[in-house]
Design a protein around this motif. Structure first.
Motif: not given
Length: 76
Positions: A31-53
């Motif tokens: 569950t993300i902070t806000e909706s996607w502007t363009v929804n991902p589908d089966a062609t989408s790949r993603y990366r999860i990133i650690l934020l280090i401010f």
């Protein structure tokens, strides 16, 4: 799940270039902070990133790369 507070970025396919912060997750869904502007589908790949401010560049460099997305998982 353990991804709350991390950032998910769509890296390829539909919706590529969008990023959101993960609020919570289960094994197959985030569950993300806000909706996607363009929804991902089966062609989408993603990366999860650690934020280090406010970390020095050499520390941030150790964590760059994230975790590649796995087919079959959804991000909402």
């Amino acid at each position: 799940g353990g991804f709350a507070g991390l950032m998910v970025t769509i890296t390829e396919g539909t919706g590529a270039g969008q990023s959101r912060i993960i609020l919570s997750n289960t094994e197959h869904t985030a569950t993300i902070t806000e909706s996607w502007t363009v929804n991902p589908d089966a062609t989408s790949r993603y990366r999860i990133i650690l934020l280090i401010f406010n970390s020095p560049p050499e520390v941030r460099a150790m964590f760059e790369g994230g975790v590649d997305g796995v087919n079959g998982c959804s991000v909402y």
